[in-house]
Write an enzyme that holds these catalytic residues in place. Structure first.
Site, PDB file in Angstrom:
ATOM      1  N   VAL A  11     -67.413 -70.567  14.933  1.00 31.66           N
ATOM      2  CA  VAL A  11     -68.554 -69.792  15.732  1.00 31.66           C
ATOM      3  C   VAL A  11     -67.553 -69.238  16.909  1.00 31.66           C
ATOM      4  CG1 VAL A  11     -70.244 -69.571  17.323  1.00 31.66           C
ATOM      5  CG2 VAL A  11     -70.585 -70.756  15.154  1.00 31.66           C
ATOM      6  N   PHE A 152     -75.982 -66.043  14.090  1.00 28.66           N
ATOM      7  CA  PHE A 152     -76.587 -65.738  12.900  1.00 28.66           C
ATOM      8  C   PHE A 152     -75.444 -65.505  11.891  1.00 28.66           C
ATOM      9  CE2 PHE A 152     -80.017 -65.254  15.595  1.00 28.66           C
ATOM     10  CZ  PHE A 152     -81.109 -66.270  15.437  1.00 28.66           C
ATOM     11  N   PHE A 252     -81.564 -65.589  -1.047  1.00 24.33           N
ATOM     12  CA  PHE A 252     -81.849 -67.092  -0.999  1.00 24.33           C
ATOM     13  C   PHE A 252     -82.894 -67.468  -1.987  1.00 24.33           C
ATOM     14  CE2 PHE A 252     -79.788 -66.256   2.922  1.00 24.33           C
ATOM     15  CZ  PHE A 252     -79.067 -67.219   3.521  1.00 24.33           C
ATOM     16  N   LEU A 253     -83.043 -66.630  -3.343  1.00 22.20           N
ATOM     17  CA  LEU A 253     -83.814 -67.332  -4.162  1.00 22.20           C
ATOM     18  C   LEU A 253     -82.905 -67.654  -5.795  1.00 22.20           C
ATOM     19  CD1 LEU A 253     -86.903 -65.131  -3.893  1.00 22.20           C
ATOM     20  CD2 LEU A 253     -86.707 -67.606  -3.588  1.00 22.20           C
ATOM     21  N   HIS A 254     -81.804 -68.133  -5.244  1.00 21.33           N
ATOM     22  CA  HIS A 254     -80.592 -68.222  -6.455  1.00 21.33           C
ATOM     23  C   HIS A 254     -80.512 -69.748  -6.782  1.00 21.33           C
ATOM     24  CE1 HIS A 254     -77.822 -66.539  -9.258  1.00 21.33           C
ATOM     25  NE2 HIS A 254     -77.302 -67.796  -9.177  1.00 21.33           N
ATOM     26  N   GLY A 256     -79.205 -73.440  -7.874  1.00 20.23           N
ATOM     27  CA  GLY A 256     -77.964 -74.081  -7.806  1.00 20.23           C
ATOM     28  C   GLY A 256     -77.875 -75.511  -7.565  1.00 20.23           C
ATOM     29  N   CYS A 263     -74.228 -75.588   8.687  1.00 21.64           N
ATOM     30  CA  CYS A 263     -75.411 -75.241   9.151  1.00 21.64           C
ATOM     31  C   CYS A 263     -76.617 -75.958   8.824  1.00 21.64           C
ATOM     32  CB  CYS A 263     -75.597 -73.701   9.312  1.00 21.64           C
ATOM     33  SG  CYS A 263     -74.337 -73.023  10.174  1.00 21.64           S
ATOM     34  N   LYS A 266     -77.289 -80.007   8.858  1.00 20.91           N
ATOM     35  CA  LYS A 266     -77.400 -80.711  10.039  1.00 20.91           C
ATOM     36  C   LYS A 266     -78.357 -80.040  11.036  1.00 20.91           C
ATOM     37  CE  LYS A 266     -74.026 -77.744  13.009  1.00 20.91           C
ATOM     38  NZ  LYS A 266     -75.247 -77.199  13.768  1.00 20.91           N
TER      39      LYS A 266
END
Length: 442
Positions: A11, A152, A252-254, A256, A263, A266
């Site tokens: 970061v 972000f 974020f709909l894949h 796996g 990130c 934690k």
């Protein structure tokens, strides 16, 4: 405008370089003398596409420098960003804030004139208040304000995320501090980036809420994938069918092997602990954490099942070790659960990753690390794609089949088309793409 960035991890280094690209003078501070020496020589300690050129250009322009001397960096700074690590604390799952609080004390001792102290690290609700308390106790005469400005950044796309963000979140109740932060982010304001000003507590919570929501989407589609396998449905069609709904969205709909990285693991755990402390438990997130932990181990079972139910005495090739492509980050990667589980079941594991080999050798010392995907598959009884690096998307399947003892592929990222793999002569196992029509339960 002059900024001091405390911490040159992922970061801090990315943020410092990007701020300098805005035309701001930035001094990045770290106690690690070796790291600072490397940065002074132009050696970037992390892999992030484009970061080496960005750092080099701004060092050449005189806007970006590196030092171990926190006092001199803070003394002349208009704003000081705390970007130190907040790892999970051993024993209780809370975020370890010792580095944040230690930095706050050192900053207080070094400040000269009005200074905005900004927490860039991901920190639980209430941390900003504690930072302000530490500064006041250390320097009762200090003229300062504390802000929260969460990052972000997606690893592998961090520079574009910083330069063209969806939004910038700033938590402060001080008009004076707001003006400083507006000046720092002026280049983004000019391109109409939404700047969201909130209270300290709200800003801190936004970061955790964002990450845990994304982790929840990943976990949701992974569970739907399991159901798809049982009923003969295709999870990708399901994901597209629901993702086209604007209220849900396609990202974020894949499916796996579960989320990893620096990130999500934690932050989900830290938010669970914070909610429990405030007696407002987040049952959904608690379940997400539990499911994700178990899923990584289930992926090892998937590989073992594809090998006939046993990998004892067999060689398994693993392609990809980092938690995602375009990074060398191994933190909480699914491979750290999958590989040891395969070894515990008696398998010999050979592995290759385009960028993560150096760190992987330390974390997986008993794995045979190879020079290429094809070296990894040579003599293997099965191959599994764990991380979807681009170079694994167009493998020479004929060459792979000739190298392997058995043409078995377990594709945990659904890189390939099942029908194409069957035509190529592979026994192909993937995630959430059912191949048989299930009977309705009685």
């Amino acid at each position: 405008m002059r900024i001091a960035m405390i911490g040159t991890g992922y970061v801090g280094l990315v943020s410092g370089a990007c701020f300098s690209e805005f035309g701001i003078d930035v001094v990045c501070v770290d106690k690690d003398e070796v790291k600072i020496s490397r940065l002074d020589r132009g050696e970037i300690p992390i892999f992030e596409p484009g970061l080496d050129d960005l750092v080099a250009n701004n060092v050449r322009a005189g806007r970006l420098t590196f030092t171990t001397d926190l006092k001199s960096a803070v003394k002349d700074a208009d704003a000081v960003f705390i970007a130190v690590g907040t790892p999970t604390r051993r024993g209780d799952g809370h975020a370890d804030l010792s580095y944040v609080y230690g930095a706050a004390k050192e900053i207080a001792e070094a400040m000269d004139g009005y200074t905005v102290v900004v927490t860039k690290s991901t920190v639980p609700v209430g941390t900003g208040r504690e930072v302000a308390k530490i500064i006041r106790e250390t320097r009762p005469d200090a003229d300062f304000d504390v802000c929260s400005n969460p990052e972000f950044l997606r690893e592998g796309a961090a520079i574009s995320d910083f330069m063209r963000p969806d939004r910038v979140v700033i938590g402060t109740e001080s008009e004076r501090a707001q003006e400083v932060m507006r000046a720092i982010y002026r280049p983004l304001y000019l391109i109409e980036t939404p700047i969201v000003f909130t209270t300290l507590q709200t800003s801190e919570l936004i970061k955790y809420a964002a990450n845990t929501f994304l982790a929840t989407k990943i976990t949701f589609i992974n569970e739907v994938a399991d159901l798809c396998e049982q009923v003969g449905a295709d999870v990708h069609d399901v994901a597209r069918g629901i993702g086209l709904d604007g209220r849900i969205g396609r990202k974020f709909l894949h499916p796996g092997p579960g989320y990893g990285g620096s990130c999500f693991p934690k932050d989900t755990l830290a938010l669970v602990k914070t909610a429990q402390d405030y007696k407002a438990p987040l049952r959904i997130i608690e379940t997400v954490v539990d499911i994700n932990d178990k899923r990584k181990k289930q992926m090892a079972e998937k590989i073992i099942s594809a090998c006939g139910g046993s990998v004892s005495g067999k060689t398994v090739a693993v392609l990809g070790l980092t938690f995602k492509p375009n990074t060398d980050d191994m933190r909480d990667s699914p491979s750290l659960d999958i590989v040891p589980a395969l070894q515990a079941a008696g398998a010999k594991v050979k592995a290759y990753d385009p960028e993560g080999m150096r760190e992987a050798r330390e974390m997986l010392p008993d794995v045979e690390m190879c020079e290429s995907a094809y070296d990894t598959m040579d003599g293997a009884d099965a191959v599994s794609i764990v991380t979807e690096w681009n170079e694994f998307r167009a493998l020479d399947l004929e060459r792979a089949k000739k190298l392997m003892k058995q043409p078995v592929m377990v594709d945990l990222r659904n890189v390939y088309n099942p029908e194409d793999m069957r035509k190529a002569g592979f026994e192909y196992v993937c995630v959430g793409r059912g191949t048989t029509e299930a009977e309705a339960p009685k």
